[in-house]
Design a protein around this motif. Structure first.
Motif, PDB file in Angstrom:
ATOM      1  N   ILE A  45       0.937  -1.186   0.004  1.00  0.00           N
ATOM      2  CA  ILE A  45       0.074  -0.077  -0.153  1.00  0.00           C
ATOM      3  C   ILE A  45       0.813   1.188   0.161  1.00  0.00           C
ATOM      4  CG2 ILE A  45      -2.031   1.137   1.218  1.00  0.00           C
ATOM      5  CD1 ILE A  45      -2.580  -1.394   2.603  1.00  0.00           C
ATOM      6  N   LYS A  46       0.678   1.974  -0.992  1.00  0.00           N
ATOM      7  CA  LYS A  46       1.519   3.303  -1.002  1.00  0.00           C
ATOM      8  C   LYS A  46       0.835   4.417  -0.725  1.00  0.00           C
ATOM      9  CE  LYS A  46       5.023   4.505  -4.264  1.00  0.00           C
ATOM     10  NZ  LYS A  46       5.555   4.383  -5.500  1.00  0.00           N
ATOM     11  N   ILE A  47       0.981   5.488   0.209  1.00  0.00           N
ATOM     12  CA  ILE A  47       0.181   6.651   0.328  1.00  0.00           C
ATOM     13  C   ILE A  47       1.170   7.815   0.070  1.00  0.00           C
ATOM     14  CG2 ILE A  47      -0.962   7.855   2.313  1.00  0.00           C
ATOM     15  CD1 ILE A  47      -0.089   4.702   3.382  1.00  0.00           C
ATOM     16  N   LYS A  48       0.710   8.468  -0.737  1.00  0.00           N
ATOM     17  CA  LYS A  48       1.417   9.614  -1.504  1.00  0.00           C
ATOM     18  C   LYS A  48       0.617  10.814  -1.055  1.00  0.00           C
ATOM     19  CE  LYS A  48       3.714   9.981  -5.951  1.00  0.00           C
ATOM     20  NZ  LYS A  48       3.249   9.519  -7.352  1.00  0.00           N
ATOM     21  N   SER A  49       1.378  11.838  -0.542  1.00  0.00           N
ATOM     22  CA  SER A  49       0.628  12.965  -0.030  1.00  0.00           C
ATOM     23  C   SER A  49       1.757  14.314   0.010  1.00  0.00           C
ATOM     24  CB  SER A  49       0.064  12.716   1.322  1.00  0.00           C
ATOM     25  OG  SER A  49       0.021  14.112   2.180  1.00  0.00           O
ATOM     26  N   SER A  50       1.567  15.290  -0.511  1.00  0.00           N
ATOM     27  CA  SER A  50       2.409  16.422  -0.364  1.00  0.00           C
ATOM     28  C   SER A  50       2.460  17.094   1.162  1.00  0.00           C
ATOM     29  CB  SER A  50       2.262  17.586  -1.417  1.00  0.00           C
ATOM     30  OG  SER A  50       0.760  18.000  -1.421  1.00  0.00           O
ATOM     31  N   ARG A  51       1.162  16.838   1.853  1.00  0.00           N
ATOM     32  CA  ARG A  51       1.166  17.245   3.145  1.00  0.00           C
ATOM     33  C   ARG A  51       2.181  16.725   3.960  1.00  0.00           C
ATOM     34  NH1 ARG A  51      -4.632  16.291   4.686  1.00  0.00           N
ATOM     35  NH2 ARG A  51      -4.804  15.462   2.799  1.00  0.00           N
ATOM     36  N   MET A  52       2.659  15.558   3.637  1.00  0.00           N
ATOM     37  CA  MET A  52       4.009  14.707   4.453  1.00  0.00           C
ATOM     38  C   MET A  52       5.360  15.451   4.607  1.00  0.00           C
ATOM     39  SD  MET A  52       5.015  11.049   3.933  1.00  0.00           S
ATOM     40  CE  MET A  52       6.224  10.165   4.844  1.00  0.00           C
ATOM     41  N   LEU A  53       5.183  16.441   3.389  1.00  0.00           N
ATOM     42  CA  LEU A  53       6.716  17.284   3.465  1.00  0.00           C
ATOM     43  C   LEU A  53       6.528  18.233   4.639  1.00  0.00           C
ATOM     44  CD1 LEU A  53       8.246  17.679   0.992  1.00  0.00           C
ATOM     45  CD2 LEU A  53       7.310  19.662   0.335  1.00  0.00           C
ATOM     46  N   ARG A  70      -6.418  -3.976  13.400  1.00  0.00           N
ATOM     47  CA  ARG A  70      -5.464  -5.048  14.055  1.00  0.00           C
ATOM     48  C   ARG A  70      -4.639  -5.922  12.660  1.00  0.00           C
ATOM     49  NH1 ARG A  70      -8.350  -8.752  17.973  1.00  0.00           N
ATOM     50  NH2 ARG A  70      -6.197  -9.596  18.433  1.00  0.00           N
ATOM     51  N   THR A  71      -4.163  -4.756  12.019  1.00  0.00           N
ATOM     52  CA  THR A  71      -3.266  -5.486  10.669  1.00  0.00           C
ATOM     53  C   THR A  71      -1.914  -5.087  10.962  1.00  0.00           C
ATOM     54  OG1 THR A  71      -5.421  -5.125   9.610  1.00  0.00           O
ATOM     55  CG2 THR A  71      -3.059  -5.592   8.272  1.00  0.00           C
ATOM     56  N   SER A  72      -1.061  -6.290  11.018  1.00  0.00           N
ATOM     57  CA  SER A  72       0.635  -5.827  11.069  1.00  0.00           C
ATOM     58  C   SER A  72       1.288  -5.464   9.883  1.00  0.00           C
ATOM     59  CB  SER A  72       0.955  -6.854  11.954  1.00  0.00           C
ATOM     60  OG  SER A  72       1.179  -8.022  11.182  1.00  0.00           O
ATOM     61  N   ILE A  73       2.197  -4.732   9.980  1.00  0.00           N
ATOM     62  CA  ILE A  73       2.708  -4.186   9.054  1.00  0.00           C
ATOM     63  C   ILE A  73       4.208  -4.710   8.847  1.00  0.00           C
ATOM     64  CG2 ILE A  73       3.952  -1.983   7.943  1.00  0.00           C
ATOM     65  CD1 ILE A  73       1.839  -0.441   9.054  1.00  0.00           C
ATOM     66  N   ASP A  74       4.552  -5.390   7.600  1.00  0.00           N
ATOM     67  CA  ASP A  74       5.846  -6.015   7.393  1.00  0.00           C
ATOM     68  C   ASP A  74       7.172  -5.237   7.354  1.00  0.00           C
ATOM     69  OD1 ASP A  74       5.010  -8.593   8.445  1.00  0.00           O
ATOM     70  OD2 ASP A  74       4.347  -9.429   6.434  1.00  0.00           O
ATOM     71  N   MET A  75       6.772  -4.599   6.082  1.00  0.00           N
ATOM     72  CA  MET A  75       7.831  -3.875   5.392  1.00  0.00           C
ATOM     73  C   MET A  75       7.327  -2.324   5.237  1.00  0.00           C
ATOM     74  SD  MET A  75       9.435  -5.697   2.256  1.00  0.00           S
ATOM     75  CE  MET A  75      10.738  -4.627   1.490  1.00  0.00           C
ATOM     76  N   ILE A  76       8.067  -1.306   5.600  1.00  0.00           N
ATOM     77  CA  ILE A  76       8.255   0.140   5.505  1.00  0.00           C
ATOM     78  C   ILE A  76       9.290   0.824   4.777  1.00  0.00           C
ATOM     79  CG2 ILE A  76       7.369   2.233   6.493  1.00  0.00           C
ATOM     80  CD1 ILE A  76       7.267   0.670   9.157  1.00  0.00           C
ATOM     81  N   THR A  77       8.779   1.645   3.978  1.00  0.00           N
ATOM     82  CA  THR A  77       9.843   2.321   3.193  1.00  0.00           C
ATOM     83  C   THR A  77       9.186   3.638   3.046  1.00  0.00           C
ATOM     84  OG1 THR A  77       9.020   1.834   1.056  1.00  0.00           O
ATOM     85  CG2 THR A  77      10.967   0.932   1.923  1.00  0.00           C
ATOM     86  N   SER A 134       5.378   3.856   1.885  1.00  0.00           N
ATOM     87  CA  SER A 134       4.831   2.284   1.636  1.00  0.00           C
ATOM     88  C   SER A 134       5.022   1.520   2.303  1.00  0.00           C
ATOM     89  CB  SER A 134       5.502   2.076  -0.018  1.00  0.00           C
ATOM     90  OG  SER A 134       5.556   2.917  -0.932  1.00  0.00           O
ATOM     91  N   VAL A 135       3.915   0.735   2.720  1.00  0.00           N
ATOM     92  CA  VAL A 135       3.939  -0.465   3.708  1.00  0.00           C
ATOM     93  C   VAL A 135       3.499  -1.705   3.159  1.00  0.00           C
ATOM     94  CG1 VAL A 135       3.523   1.128   5.670  1.00  0.00           C
ATOM     95  CG2 VAL A 135       1.605  -0.219   4.773  1.00  0.00           C
ATOM     96  N   THR A 136       3.733  -2.860   3.665  1.00  0.00           N
ATOM     97  CA  THR A 136       3.009  -4.104   3.141  1.00  0.00           C
ATOM     98  C   THR A 136       2.458  -4.913   4.240  1.00  0.00           C
ATOM     99  OG1 THR A 136       5.115  -5.518   3.761  1.00  0.00           O
ATOM    100  CG2 THR A 136       5.305  -4.578   1.721  1.00  0.00           C
ATOM    101  N   ILE A 137       1.403  -5.326   4.062  1.00  0.00           N
ATOM    102  CA  ILE A 137       0.641  -6.179   4.979  1.00  0.00           C
ATOM    103  C   ILE A 137       0.553  -7.704   4.436  1.00  0.00           C
ATOM    104  CG2 ILE A 137      -0.717  -4.318   5.891  1.00  0.00           C
ATOM    105  CD1 ILE A 137      -3.006  -4.860   4.463  1.00  0.00           C
ATOM    106  N   ASP A 138      -0.096  -8.540   5.202  1.00  0.00           N
ATOM    107  CA  ASP A 138      -0.075  -9.867   4.655  1.00  0.00           C
ATOM    108  C   ASP A 138      -1.428 -10.343   4.916  1.00  0.00           C
ATOM    109  OD1 ASP A 138      -0.368 -10.430   7.461  1.00  0.00           O
ATOM    110  OD2 ASP A 138       1.479 -11.861   7.536  1.00  0.00           O
ATOM    111  N   SER A 139      -2.376  -9.644   5.031  1.00  0.00           N
ATOM    112  CA  SER A 139      -3.857 -10.062   5.062  1.00  0.00           C
ATOM    113  C   SER A 139      -4.773  -8.962   4.556  1.00  0.00           C
ATOM    114  CB  SER A 139      -4.367 -10.256   6.630  1.00  0.00           C
ATOM    115  OG  SER A 139      -5.669 -10.100   6.668  1.00  0.00           O
ATOM    116  N   ASP A 140      -5.492  -9.327   3.573  1.00  0.00           N
ATOM    117  CA  ASP A 140      -6.486  -8.279   3.182  1.00  0.00           C
ATOM    118  C   ASP A 140      -7.989  -8.465   3.951  1.00  0.00           C
ATOM    119  OD1 ASP A 140      -7.874 -10.689   2.356  1.00  0.00           O
ATOM    120  OD2 ASP A 140      -7.764 -10.552   0.415  1.00  0.00           O
ATOM    121  N   ALA A 141      -7.941  -8.910   5.215  1.00  0.00           N
ATOM    122  CA  ALA A 141      -9.154  -9.119   5.666  1.00  0.00           C
ATOM    123  C   ALA A 141      -9.897  -7.473   5.833  1.00  0.00           C
ATOM    124  CB  ALA A 141      -8.958  -9.670   7.072  1.00  0.00           C
ATOM    125  N   ALA A 142      -9.164  -6.475   6.285  1.00  0.00           N
ATOM    126  CA  ALA A 142      -9.665  -5.310   6.542  1.00  0.00           C
ATOM    127  C   ALA A 142      -9.264  -4.213   5.487  1.00  0.00           C
ATOM    128  CB  ALA A 142      -9.225  -4.676   7.865  1.00  0.00           C
TER     129      ALA A 142
END
Ligand code: ADP
Ligand code: ASP
Ligand code: MG
Length: 439
Positions: A308-316, A333-340, A347-355
Motif C-alpha cells: 500500500i503506497k500513500i502519497k501526500s504532499s502534506r507529508m512534506l 489489527r493489521t500488522s505491517i511487515d515492511m515500510i519504506t 509504502s507499507v506491506t501487509i499480509d492479510s486483506d481481511a480489512a
C-alpha cells in the motif's frame, strides 16, 4: 527434561511412528514428546469444515468416510495384538463418531476448531497405544489441560508453566510424556489452536515452560536450508543460527518453522535443534543465542503480500503524519511487515486483506492510495549483514533482471527484505542462490 516434537510426515506412516518410538527412548533424560496430526489429516479436516460451512453435507460425509478408512488401515498396520488393536480402533471410532455427529449440528467457528483438533488428539492416542504394546512406560498429557491463549490469541506462557508443572509433579514417577501439538484452549475455554504449523509453537512453549535442556524439532529435512528447497534445487543445511536469525527466517516464510515459534525458546534460552526423522544422524541445525558466524545465512520468501503506497504532499516537513497512518492499521489489527518512506510518500506491506477496504477508505483522506496485490517478500537473513563484504553489490548484481518494488535495509542487522511481484519469486530465489551462495 527435553522436548522432542515430531511433525506430520514423521508420524504419517506406521513405520515412521515406530521409528519415533525408537528415537524418544534412545537416552535416559525425561522427555516431553509433542506430536502433530498424521500428514494430510489437518488438510482433510479443514476440507470437512469448509464443506460444513458451505452446507455441503454429502461432501463432508464422503471426506469423513475417506479419512476414517485411512485411519482403520493405519491401525491395522501399527499395532498387532488384539487388545491393543481393539483399543486403537476404539480411539478411531470415538473421533469419527464425533465427526459424524457434527454433520447434524449447525456450523460455528467454535465447531470448526473442534474439528481441527481431532488430528492431534488421534495421533497422540494411537501413538500411546503403540507404546503400550511395546511395553514402553509413558503418560499421555492432554494439551487441552495446560495449553491456553488469551483474548488476543497470545499463548499464556506463565499459566502454561504453572499448569504443566502441576501435571508433571503429579506424575513424578514417569519419564516419558506424550502431548498434542497445535491445540489449546482460548479465553472462553473453548478448544482452539495455534494456527497452521502450530505444533512447533507448542514445542517451543512447552520447552520454555519446562525450562527444557533442548527443544528438538524433528521433521522431514535435515535442518534449516539456505533457501527454499521446494523452489530451488540446490540448497544446503545451515549448521548454526541465532534465535534472531531463525525467527526472521520463520516469519518470512521458511516453512520448516512456525512463524512465531522461536520467541518462547529464546526467552528461556533453550537451544532449538532442527533434525531429520528419516536421517537421525545428520547434524541438522542448532539455534542458540550465538549466531556462530558473520554473513548471509539464508533466503526465505513470504507470499500473499499486499503493498500500500500513500502519497501526500502534506507529508512534506509535517510531523505526526506517520502516526496517523499507523493508527489506521492498528485500528484494524493489521500488522505491517515492511515500510519504506520518501519525503512525500510512505509504502507499507501487509499480509492479510481481511480489512483492506476499510484501511484504504480511512487512508484516502491523507492522499492518493495505491494498492498492489500478489507480492512476495524475499528476505535475506544473516548475522551482521551490513559488515559483510560487498553485500549490497552482490545482492543487486545477482537480481538485476528482477523488478524489485521495495527494499528494506537497516531495520534489523539480520535482514534485508525485498518486495517483488509474486510471479518473479522463483526466479529471484534461484538468482540469489547462485549470486549469494554460489550454488
Ligand atoms: P512438519 O510436518 O514436520 O512440521 P513442515 O512441512 O511444516 O514439516 O516443514 C518441513 C518442510 O519445510 C520441508 O519439507 C521443506 O520443504 C520446507 N521448507 C521451506 N523452507 C525451508 C528451509 N529454508 N529449510 C528447510 N525446509 C524448508
Ligand atoms: N497439524 C497442524 C497443521 O497441519 C499443526 C502442525 O502440524 O504443526 O497445521
Ligand atoms: Mg510444520
Amino acid at each position: 527434561m527435553k522436548v522432542m516434537k515430531f511433525g506430520g510426515t514423521s508420524v504419517g506412516k506406521p513405520e515412521r511412528m515406530r521409528q519415533v518410538a525408537q528415537l524418544i527412548t534412545k537416552d535416559s533424560e525425561a522427555t516431553i514428546v509433542v506430536l502433530s496430526a498424521l500428514s494430510g489429516t489437518t488438510n482433510a479436516l479443514v476440507a470437512i469444515s469448509d464443506n460444513l460451512a458451505q452446507a455441503k453435507r454429502d461432501e463432508a460425509k464422503q471426506n469423513i468416510d475417506k479419512l476414517e478408512s485411512h485411519y482403520r488401515s493405519f491401525v491395522l498396520e501399527l499395532v498387532k495384538t488384539d487388545p491393543i488393536r481393539d483399543k486403537a480402533n476404539a480411539v478411531v471410532t470415538e473421533h469419527f463418531e464425533f465427526l459424524n455427529i457434527i454433520l447434524r449440528i449447525s456450523f460455528s467457528e467454535a465447531l470448526n476448531k473442534d474439528i481441527l483438533a481431532q488430528g492431534e488428539l488421534m495421533s497422540t492416542k494411537l501413538f500411546s497405544c503403540y507404546l503400550e504394546e511395546q511395553g514402553i512406560d509413558h503418560l499421555l498429557l492432554p494439551a487441552l489441560e495446560f495449553m491456553s491463549i488469551d483474548q488476543q490469541e497470545e499463548p499464556q506462557l506463565s499459566l502454561i508453566r504453572s499448569r504443566l508443572k502441576n501435571l508433571l509433579a503429579q506424575h513424578s514417577d514417569k519419564k516419558l510424556f506424550i502431548t498434542q501439538g497445535y491445540i489449546c484452549r482460548n479465553a472462553k475455554g473453548e478448544v482452539d489452536n495455534l494456527k497452521r504449523g502450530g505444533s512447533d509453537y507448542t514445542a517451543s512453549l512447552v520447552a520454555a515452560a519446562a525450562h527444557a535442556s533442548v527443544c528438538e524439532i524433528w521433521t522431514d529435512i535435515d535442518g534449516m536450508h539456505n533457501n527454499d528447497p521446494r523452489v530451488v534445487q540446490k540448497t544446503v543445511a545451515i549448521e548454526q543460527l541465532s534465535f534472531d536469525e531463525a525467527a526472521e527466517l520463520a516469519y518470512f516464510g521458511a516453512k520448516i518453522l512456525h512463524p512465531t515459534c522461536i520467541w518462547p525458546a529464546q526467552q528461556e534460552n533453550v537451544p532449538v535443534k532442527l533434525l531429520n526423522t528419516m536421517q537421525p544422524d545428520a547434524t541438522g541445525t542448532v539455534i542458540t543465542k550465538e549466531a556462530g558466524s558473520v554473513g548471509i545465512k539464508a533466503v526465505a520468501a513470504k507470499d500473499g503480500i499486499i503493498a500500500i503506497k500513500i502519497k501526500s504532499s502534506r507529508m512534506l516537513l509535517a510531523y505526526g503524519f506517520l502516526r496517523k497512518v499507523f493508527e489506521v492499521f492498528e485500528k484494524y489489527r493489521t500488522s505491517i511487515d515492511m515500510i519504506t518512506t520518501s519525503e512525500v510518500a510512505v509504502s507499507v506491506t501487509i499480509d492479510s486483506d481481511a480489512a483492506l477496504p476499510q484501511i484504504v477508505k480511512e487512508l484516502e483522506p491523507f492522499g492518493s492510495v495505491e494498492v498492489e496485490k500478489d507480492q512476495t517478500i524475499v528476505s535475506i537473513v544473516g548475522n551482521e549483514i551490513a559488515k559483510t563484504d560487498q553485500v549490497l553489490q552482490r545482492l543487486f548484481e545477482s537480481i538485476q533482471s528482477v523488478p524489485v518494488t521495495m527494499v528494506s535495509y537497516g531495520g534489523s542487522p539480520h535482514n534485508i527484505s525485498l518486495l517483488v511481484p509474486s510471479v518473479h519469486k522463483n526466479h529471484t530465489l534461484q538468482l540469489l542462490n547462485s549470486g549469494l551462495f554460489g550454488l
